[in-house]
Scaffold this motif. Structure first.
Motif, PDB file in Angstrom:
ATOM      1  N   ALA A   1      11.616  11.201 -15.899  1.00 15.93           N
ATOM      2  CA  ALA A   1      11.538  11.187 -14.442  1.00 15.93           C
ATOM      3  C   ALA A   1      12.782  10.555 -13.848  1.00 15.93           C
ATOM      4  O   ALA A   1      13.445   9.724 -14.477  1.00 15.93           O
ATOM      5  CB  ALA A   1      10.297  10.413 -13.983  1.00 15.93           C
ATOM      6  N   ILE A   2      13.067  10.956 -12.615  1.00 19.11           N
ATOM      7  CA  ILE A   2      14.127  10.319 -11.848  1.00 19.11           C
ATOM      8  C   ILE A   2      13.634  10.154 -10.420  1.00 19.11           C
ATOM      9  O   ILE A   2      13.037  11.073  -9.847  1.00 19.11           O
ATOM     10  CB  ILE A   2      15.444  11.123 -11.902  1.00 19.11           C
ATOM     11  N   ARG A   3      13.838   8.963  -9.867  1.00 21.26           N
ATOM     12  CA  ARG A   3      13.332   8.629  -8.535  1.00 21.26           C
ATOM     13  C   ARG A   3      14.460   8.098  -7.660  1.00 21.26           C
ATOM     14  O   ARG A   3      15.284   7.303  -8.104  1.00 21.26           O
ATOM     15  CB  ARG A   3      12.224   7.585  -8.620  1.00 21.26           C
ATOM     16  N   ALA A   4      14.474   8.548  -6.412  1.00 18.00           N
ATOM     17  CA  ALA A   4      15.413   8.048  -5.405  1.00 18.00           C
ATOM     18  C   ALA A   4      14.626   7.343  -4.317  1.00 18.00           C
ATOM     19  O   ALA A   4      13.602   7.858  -3.851  1.00 18.00           O
ATOM     20  CB  ALA A   4      16.229   9.191  -4.823  1.00 18.00           C
ATOM     21  N   THR A   5      15.107   6.161  -3.905  1.00 14.15           N
ATOM     22  CA  THR A   5      14.399   5.351  -2.913  1.00 14.15           C
ATOM     23  C   THR A   5      15.339   4.955  -1.795  1.00 14.15           C
ATOM     24  O   THR A   5      16.489   4.555  -2.032  1.00 14.15           O
ATOM     25  CB  THR A   5      13.818   4.073  -3.565  1.00 14.15           C
ATOM     26  N   LYS A   6      14.847   5.052  -0.572  1.00 12.13           N
ATOM     27  CA  LYS A   6      15.572   4.601   0.610  1.00 12.13           C
ATOM     28  C   LYS A   6      14.744   3.517   1.287  1.00 12.13           C
ATOM     29  O   LYS A   6      13.569   3.734   1.607  1.00 12.13           O
ATOM     30  CB  LYS A   6      15.815   5.750   1.582  1.00 12.13           C
TER      31      LYS A   6
ATOM     32  N   VAL B   1      10.835   4.394   1.071  1.00  4.51           N
ATOM     33  CA  VAL B   1      10.434   5.795   1.031  1.00  4.51           C
ATOM     34  C   VAL B   1      11.095   6.404  -0.199  1.00  4.51           C
ATOM     35  O   VAL B   1      12.290   6.219  -0.414  1.00  4.51           O
ATOM     36  CB  VAL B   1      10.873   6.537   2.310  1.00  4.51           C
ATOM     37  N   TYR B   2      10.333   7.138  -1.005  1.00  6.22           N
ATOM     38  CA  TYR B   2      10.893   7.611  -2.265  1.00  6.22           C
ATOM     39  C   TYR B   2      10.448   9.034  -2.585  1.00  6.22           C
ATOM     40  O   TYR B   2       9.437   9.535  -2.090  1.00  6.22           O
ATOM     41  CB  TYR B   2      10.520   6.672  -3.415  1.00  6.22           C
ATOM     42  N   MET B   3      11.255   9.670  -3.441  1.00  3.65           N
ATOM     43  CA  MET B   3      10.941  10.996  -3.964  1.00  3.65           C
ATOM     44  C   MET B   3      11.247  10.987  -5.458  1.00  3.65           C
ATOM     45  O   MET B   3      12.228  10.381  -5.900  1.00  3.65           O
ATOM     46  CB  MET B   3      11.753  12.080  -3.257  1.00  3.65           C
TER      47      MET B   3
ATOM     48  N   VAL C   1       0.868  -1.176   0.000  1.00  6.16           N
ATOM     49  CA  VAL C   1       0.000   0.000   0.000  1.00  6.16           C
ATOM     50  C   VAL C   1       0.905   1.226   0.000  1.00  6.16           C
ATOM     51  O   VAL C   1       1.750   1.384   0.887  1.00  6.16           O
ATOM     52  CB  VAL C   1      -0.930   0.030   1.223  1.00  6.16           C
ATOM     53  N   ASP C   2       0.728   2.092  -1.010  1.00 12.83           N
ATOM     54  CA  ASP C   2       1.518   3.309  -1.121  1.00 12.83           C
ATOM     55  C   ASP C   2       0.676   4.524  -0.760  1.00 12.83           C
ATOM     56  O   ASP C   2      -0.518   4.592  -1.079  1.00 12.83           O
ATOM     57  CB  ASP C   2       2.040   3.484  -2.548  1.00 12.83           C
ATOM     58  N   LEU C   3       1.311   5.476  -0.117  1.00 11.46           N
ATOM     59  CA  LEU C   3       0.717   6.780   0.121  1.00 11.46           C
ATOM     60  C   LEU C   3       1.587   7.793  -0.610  1.00 11.46           C
ATOM     61  O   LEU C   3       2.784   7.912  -0.317  1.00 11.46           O
ATOM     62  CB  LEU C   3       0.660   7.097   1.612  1.00 11.46           C
ATOM     63  N   VAL C   4       1.005   8.494  -1.601  1.00 10.11           N
ATOM     64  CA  VAL C   4       1.782   9.399  -2.449  1.00 10.11           C
ATOM     65  C   VAL C   4       1.189  10.802  -2.406  1.00 10.11           C
ATOM     66  O   VAL C   4      -0.010  10.988  -2.177  1.00 10.11           O
ATOM     67  CB  VAL C   4       1.823   8.897  -3.907  1.00 10.11           C
TER      68      VAL C   4
ATOM     69  N   ALA D   1       5.918  19.953 -14.865  1.00  7.95           N
ATOM     70  CA  ALA D   1       6.800  19.162 -14.005  1.00  7.95           C
ATOM     71  C   ALA D   1       6.220  19.112 -12.600  1.00  7.95           C
ATOM     72  O   ALA D   1       5.503  20.020 -12.172  1.00  7.95           O
ATOM     73  CB  ALA D   1       8.206  19.751 -13.976  1.00  7.95           C
ATOM     74  N   SER D   2       6.532  18.032 -11.892  1.00 11.67           N
ATOM     75  CA  SER D   2       6.045  17.844 -10.526  1.00 11.67           C
ATOM     76  C   SER D   2       7.110  17.150  -9.701  1.00 11.67           C
ATOM     77  O   SER D   2       7.955  16.415 -10.235  1.00 11.67           O
ATOM     78  CB  SER D   2       4.770  16.992 -10.500  1.00 11.67           C
ATOM     79  N   ILE D   3       7.063  17.380  -8.396  1.00  9.28           N
ATOM     80  CA  ILE D   3       7.853  16.593  -7.450  1.00  9.28           C
ATOM     81  C   ILE D   3       6.879  15.793  -6.605  1.00  9.28           C
ATOM     82  O   ILE D   3       5.944  16.350  -6.021  1.00  9.28           O
ATOM     83  CB  ILE D   3       8.740  17.480  -6.572  1.00  9.28           C
ATOM     84  N   MET D   4       7.079  14.503  -6.577  1.00 12.71           N
ATOM     85  CA  MET D   4       6.195  13.599  -5.855  1.00 12.71           C
ATOM     86  C   MET D   4       7.000  12.818  -4.830  1.00 12.71           C
ATOM     87  O   MET D   4       8.134  12.418  -5.083  1.00 12.71           O
ATOM     88  CB  MET D   4       5.514  12.633  -6.838  1.00 12.71           C
ATOM     89  N   ALA D   5       6.410  12.608  -3.664  1.00 17.38           N
ATOM     90  CA  ALA D   5       7.028  11.775  -2.635  1.00 17.38           C
ATOM     91  C   ALA D   5       6.038  10.703  -2.208  1.00 17.38           C
ATOM     92  O   ALA D   5       4.817  10.874  -2.337  1.00 17.38           O
ATOM     93  CB  ALA D   5       7.451  12.610  -1.434  1.00 17.38           C
TER      94      ALA D   5
END
Length: 252
Positions: free
Chosen positions: A209-214, A225-227, A29-32, A238-242
């Motif tokens: 797009a480019i995504r970073a995940t921890k 957790v990602y951005m 389950v993701d919360l974005v 353009a958008s920034i999503m977390a």
């Protein structure tokens, strides 16, 4: 030696087959902060459940996205397909989006009104890249002239690791005009409208797009957790999503 190897193979075969026959399941389950899909912005803060059942390479996927804002579009996806051990995958599925008709009917299949889009997918993935092609074959996928659009998109994803984080670079390209719909112009809804496209009005890059995940591993939970920075060169937006993904009973 040959006889010994054959005997060992015969003995191992039943246990191997038994191991392969066991189905596996994956739930998350993701919360974005934004509902982004193939370069399109479908709303704000959303909850997105996802489930997959796999068996001998066969899989069945279910995905949904529901915004906290009732005016945003709701999405329900189902996919069934096969993924080969060497990385090739093929599947068919349905996307359904709310607001396609004023009653938001799921079991409604009139092509000019239905919220369904029936899609085929072919792709290949390995540790260096993942390349997927999607084409809509039926449902709500019409051009302005009423002809079938066969809206198509190619998605290339490249994973890499940097500074202790898992990264993904993603590019989406459509080779031709996709389906379209008329959107009323705010303030003059009875007279003026603009044409919006599922992807674009011709060949175009519609997602970069480019995504970073921890990854956070808690007891009994795998919590990435990602951005993501997501741009659409075609619409010049353009958008920034977390987001955060909760995957119970799984560890990385």
């Amino acid at each position: 030696m040959k006889k010994m190897l054959m005997a060992a193979a015969i003995i191992a075969l039943p246990s191997f087959a038994q191991a392969q026959e066991k189905p596996t399941a994956d739930l998350s389950v993701d919360l974005v902060t934004k509902h982004l899909w193939r370069g399109q912005d479908y709303g704000g803060v959303s909850i997105q459940p996802h489930g997959r059942i796999s068996y001998l390479g066969l899989f069945f996927d279910a995905f949904a996205s529901k915004s906290f804002d009732k005016d945003d579009k709701e999405r329900i996806d189902f996919y069934a397909g096969y993924k080969a051990p060497f990385g090739l995958n093929i599947s068919v599925g349905s996307h359904w989006m709310s607001n396609a008709d004023w009653m938001n009917r799921y079991f409604h299949f009139v092509k000019e009104e239905t919220g369904h889009q029936f899609e085929a997918n072919l792709g290949y993935g390995c540790k260096w890249f993942d390349l997927q092609a999607y084409t809509i074959l039926g449902g709500n996928d019409l051009k302005k002239d009423g002809k079938r659009a066969f809206s198509t998109i190619f998605l290339l994803t490249v994973p890499f690791r940097l500074a202790g984080l898992d990264w993904q670079g993603r590019v989406g390209f459509t080779p031709a005009e996709s389906s379209s719909y008329e959107t009323p112009v705010e303030g003059n809804v009875f007279y003026d409208s603009v044409t919006d496209y599922l992807y674009a009005d011709g060949p175009a890059v519609v997602e970069a797009a480019i995504r970073a995940t921890k990854d956070i591993n808690a007891k009994g939970f795998h919590v990435p957790v990602y951005m993501e920075f997501n741009a659409n060169p075609y619409t010049k937006r353009a958008s920034i999503m977390a987001g955060v993904s909760i995957r119970p009973f799984q560890k990385k």
